[in-house]
Design an enzyme around this catalytic site. Structure first.
Site, PDB file in Angstrom:
ATOM      1  NE  ARG A  47      -4.306  -1.634   2.073  1.00 20.36           N
ATOM      2  CZ  ARG A  47      -4.265  -2.705   2.425  1.00 20.36           C
ATOM      3  NH1 ARG A  47      -3.283  -3.409   2.960  1.00 20.36           N
ATOM      4  NH2 ARG A  47      -5.413  -3.525   2.296  1.00 20.36           N
ATOM      5  CD  GLN A 112      -3.532  -3.880   9.771  1.00 26.40           C
ATOM      6  OE1 GLN A 112      -2.577  -3.136   9.751  1.00 26.40           O
ATOM      7  NE2 GLN A 112      -4.709  -2.994   9.254  1.00 26.40           N
ATOM      8  CG  HIS A 132      -6.139  -7.666   6.302  1.00 27.78           C
ATOM      9  ND1 HIS A 132      -5.289  -6.560   6.033  1.00 27.78           N
ATOM     10  CD2 HIS A 132      -7.109  -7.336   6.701  1.00 27.78           C
ATOM     11  CE1 HIS A 132      -5.798  -5.622   6.579  1.00 27.78           C
ATOM     12  NE2 HIS A 132      -7.172  -5.872   6.816  1.00 27.78           N
ATOM     13  CB  SER A 207      -0.427   2.943   7.478  1.00 25.08           C
ATOM     14  OG  SER A 207      -1.204   1.879   6.811  1.00 25.08           O
ATOM     15  CG  ASN A 231       4.292   3.020  11.355  1.00 26.86           C
ATOM     16  OD1 ASN A 231       4.897   2.003  10.955  1.00 26.86           O
ATOM     17  ND2 ASN A 231       3.385   3.976  10.547  1.00 26.86           N
ATOM     18  CB  ILE A 249       9.792  -1.719  12.832  1.00 22.88           C
ATOM     19  CG1 ILE A 249       8.685  -0.722  12.835  1.00 22.88           C
ATOM     20  CG2 ILE A 249       9.303  -3.279  13.870  1.00 22.88           C
ATOM     21  CD1 ILE A 249       7.637  -1.021  11.925  1.00 22.88           C
TER      22      ILE A 249
END
Ligand code: ZN
Length: 264
Positions: A47, A112, A132, A207, A231, A249
């Site tokens: 993304r 996710q 997801h 995000s 993040n 991270i």
């Protein structure tokens, strides 16, 4: 709230120290992870700007159901990223989160990500809540029979046709949640419950833009948990955080591997 300077790459030592205290004093840590955790493993954040999904239009679930070509294109894309998926190994961040679970300080991780790297880091399957889904295997949409990606590759290469179920003829799709596909109900219920019952909720590399999962930090805070967001970039959830750790991270979480038996 700590002062965060955007262009500063180093996380202030006092913020790392605050996180250390929160982590060690917590009784029930729940991590919520997103794409930023796995970029160090070589899995691109689809993304992100320049990411695959900014260049390729996502295929909606309804199109997958309706169109032969959409199903072929879905599988083409899946096999295109197969090298990255198979080469990926858990990162320093994955290992730190696995250590919290192994130390008995964390019941489960919510993710996710669809890359199976939490399981690969040693966390049992039932302690990985995948909101997801998972792209490292596939399933029939009608009868749920499981298929291995490796076994589907040969016939796709030979025929160019998207796989169908041997048992019932249904469409076979990676076990992911596509755009436009309903969220997995049980996983979302478990995620919500975990967020509400945590005393330290740690967002790692998400995000926080994809709902309903992006709402979990707010729920956790409302129920009294400390909320920490780790993040590279600011997120819309930052206002719910007691502590923001902005940077790489792996560099950050590499400092927070708990020894097993470290329960207070
Ligand atoms: Zn089937």
């Amino acid at each position: 709230m700590p002062e965060i300077v955007d262009d500063k790459k180093t996380v202030p030592a006092e913020d790392l120290a605050r996180f250390d205290v929160m982590l060690r004093s917590a009784g029930r840590i729940v991590a919520f992870t997103g794409a930023g955790l796995s970029t160090e493993a070589g899995i691109p954040d689809f993304r992100s700007p320049g990411g695959r999904w900014s260049r390729m239009k996502p295929i909606l679930f309804q199109d997958f159901l309706d169109s032969d070509e959409a199903r072929r294109e879905t599988w083409r894309r899946r096999f295109d990223m197969d090298g990255e998926m198979r080469r990926a190994r858990p990162t320093r961040g994955h290992r730190a989160i696995a250590s919290w679970i192994k130390a008995g300080k964390s019941p489960a991780v919510i993710t996710q990500n669809i890359d199976n790297l939490h399981q690969a880091s040693g966390i049992p399957d039932d302690a990985v809540i995948e909101v997801h889904g998972n792209t490292t295997y596939a399933a029939c949409l009608d009868c749920a029979r499981r298929y291995e990606i490796e076994d589907l590759r040969g016939s796709f290469a030979a025929t160019g046709e998207a796989p169908r179920c041997d048992g019932c003829g249904g469409f076979v799709k990676t076990a992911t949640i596509s755009f436009g596909q309903p969220m997995p109900e049980i996983a979302m219920q478990r995620a919500t419950q975990l967020a509400k019952t945590s005393d330290l909720f740690v967002v790692v590399g998400s995000s926080l833009v994809v709902y309903p999962a992006a709402d979990l930090p707010r729920l956790a805070r409302k129920q009294g948990a400390n909320v920490v967001i780790i993040n590279r970039e600011p997120t819309p959830g930052d206002r719910y955080a007691h502590l923001l750790l902005r940077g790489e991270i792996g560099d950050i979480l590499g400092n927070f591997v708990l020894e097993s038996g470290a329960k207070p």
